[in-house]
Design a protein around this motif. Structure first.
Motif, PDB file in Angstrom:
ATOM      1  N   ALA A  35       0.825  -1.210   0.000  1.00 61.88           N
ATOM      2  CA  ALA A  35       0.000   0.000   0.000  1.00 61.88           C
ATOM      3  C   ALA A  35       0.857   1.256   0.000  1.00 61.88           C
ATOM      4  CB  ALA A  35      -0.921  -0.008   1.222  1.00 61.88           C
ATOM      5  N   GLY A 152     -13.661  -5.210   1.561  1.00 58.14           N
ATOM      6  CA  GLY A 152     -13.109  -3.888   1.836  1.00 58.14           C
ATOM      7  C   GLY A 152     -12.925  -3.648   3.317  1.00 58.14           C
ATOM      8  N   LEU A 156      -9.367  -2.790   5.112  1.00 59.76           N
ATOM      9  CA  LEU A 156      -9.178  -1.554   5.863  1.00 59.76           C
ATOM     10  C   LEU A 156      -8.828  -1.851   7.316  1.00 59.76           C
ATOM     11  CD1 LEU A 156      -9.179   1.510   5.837  1.00 59.76           C
ATOM     12  CD2 LEU A 156     -11.651   1.467   6.252  1.00 59.76           C
ATOM     13  N   VAL A 210     -11.011   2.457  -0.090  1.00 60.57           N
ATOM     14  CA  VAL A 210     -10.420   1.286  -0.746  1.00 60.57           C
ATOM     15  C   VAL A 210     -11.228   0.974  -2.004  1.00 60.57           C
ATOM     16  CG1 VAL A 210      -9.833  -1.166  -0.522  1.00 60.57           C
ATOM     17  CG2 VAL A 210      -9.656   0.348   1.476  1.00 60.57           C
ATOM     18  N   VAL A 243      -6.563  -3.944  -6.150  1.00 57.99           N
ATOM     19  CA  VAL A 243      -6.898  -3.073  -5.025  1.00 57.99           C
ATOM     20  C   VAL A 243      -6.021  -1.830  -5.074  1.00 57.99           C
ATOM     21  CG1 VAL A 243      -7.097  -2.877  -2.515  1.00 57.99           C
ATOM     22  CG2 VAL A 243      -7.481  -5.098  -3.623  1.00 57.99           C
ATOM     23  N   LEU A 245      -5.898   2.389  -3.117  1.00 59.78           N
ATOM     24  CA  LEU A 245      -6.409   3.207  -2.019  1.00 59.78           C
ATOM     25  C   LEU A 245      -6.871   4.556  -2.546  1.00 59.78           C
ATOM     26  CD1 LEU A 245      -3.649   2.375   0.600  1.00 59.78           C
ATOM     27  CD2 LEU A 245      -5.742   1.113   0.053  1.00 59.78           C
TER      28      LEU A 245
END
Length: 346
Positions: A35, A152, A156, A210, A243, A245
């Motif tokens: 991330a 999600g 998170l 997300v 995925v 952010l």
């Protein structure tokens, strides 16, 4: 950035927790690294039922094969919530038409009877537009949304643990009436929308927390990690979700986590591409404050992006409405003329 990113990490979310229900530190560490360092990754092992992903993509393709005269009955220009059908070439990214048509949908709720003048984003609560004579589109899209909401939330929660916060740290902004968003997207072969050129969707960042993307095997998604001039491909991976952010996490972490810029190149002539992005997002009235990061993470925070064309707002509702007004000018002019005039004179 010292090292140029050349590939997208793949994580197995089925390994996210230990047998006792606590988060697996190895998974959390890999997640936070992907991330922070890349801003995009893929996950496998999410809890879908057999063939659910392909079934949805096939249903989406079947819908978009219908004549435009049928689809236009769901025209998003009829919706103050920007829900329903967007015609080819009418969604705008960075001032340019995209080579796609789509259905936008979200939580199906009654519009609010009274919306304060200083909170126009509350108008975004409302009804979906799905075809009545093709009920499987609604059924499969909403079933997918339930799965993506669970996925999600798990991601998170794991990110929160990685940031030194409790796994339930961000639960409150999602309580009650979370305003998640879903899209069913058909990208058309280059040249069908002449003004778009090869732009499937132009470079942009996402609004919420997300994003989870189901894509078919055609490809075209490209990512530009923070501090990097070059673009990298996100390869279609069977059984995986892509995925990334959104801007709310960039605001919350002062840029330790970034809303990474990405785009889609339109497929070649006579080729169709289908995708289903899902935006795991909080209530429209949620305001996201900066979190207190551990010192070692705070030292690597890069600050919130300073883009005059895309100011990031701590209010989720204001942030997402800003984006809708820009992306759908025809719908915006019908339902939000005062805001359009205000922006024009600002």
């Amino acid at each position: 950035m010292n090292n140029v990113v050349t590939e997208i990490p793949v994580l197995d979310i089925s390994t996210s927790r230990n047998a006792d229900g606590t988060f697996n530190p190895e998974f959390v560490a890999a997640l936070l690294d992907a991330a922070h360092r890349v801003g995009f990754f893929q996950i496998v092992g999410y809890a879908s039922r057999a063939n659910q992903d392909q079934e949805l993509l096939d249903t989406v393709a079947e819908f978009f094969a219908k004549p435009v005269e049928e689809k236009i009955g769901l025209d998003n220009r009829n919706s103050a919530q920007f829900r329903g059908y967007t015609r080819l070439g009418t969604e705008i990214t960075r001032g340019r038409a995209d080579s796609r048509e789509q259905i936008d949908y979200g939580p199906d709720r009654e519009p609010l009877a009274v919306v304060p003048a200083d909170k126009p984003y509350l108008n975004l609560q409302g009804r979906n537009q799905f075809p009545e004579d093709f009920p499987q589109l609604r059924e499969r899209a909403m079933e997918w949304a339930e799965l993506m909401n669970r996925t999600g939330h798990e991601l998170l929660s794991a990110i929160s643990v990685g940031l030194g916060l409790g796994e339930d740290y961000f639960d409150e902004p999602f309580s009650g009436t979370p305003a998640w968003m879903g899209k069913l997207v058909h990208y058309v072969g280059g040249g069908i929308v002449p003004e778009a050129g090869n732009q499937g969707v132009g470079l942009h960042a996402d609004y919420g927390f997300v994003t989870l993307l189901l894509q078919d095997q055609v490809g075209g998604l490209q990512v530009q990690p923070y501090g990097q001039d070059s673009w990298i491909e996100v390869p279609p991976t069977p059984g995986a979700l892509v995925v990334n952010l959104g801007e709310m996490l960039e605001v919350a972490t002062d840029g330790y986590l970034m809303a990474t810029i990405h785009r889609v190149i339109a497929p070649p002539p006579n080729v169709d591409r289908y995708s289903v992005p899902f935006f795991y997002s909080p209530r429209l009235d949620a305001v996201i404050d900066k979190v207190e990061l551990p010192a070692e993470l705070a030292a690597d925070a890069r600050g919130v992006s300073d883009d005059p064309h895309n100011p990031m707002l701590a209010s989720y509702g204001a942030n997402v409405l800003k984006g809708w007004l820009r992306a759908h000018p025809q719908t915006a002019a019908i339902h939000y003329p005062q805001l359009i005039q205000k922006r024009a004179t600002a």
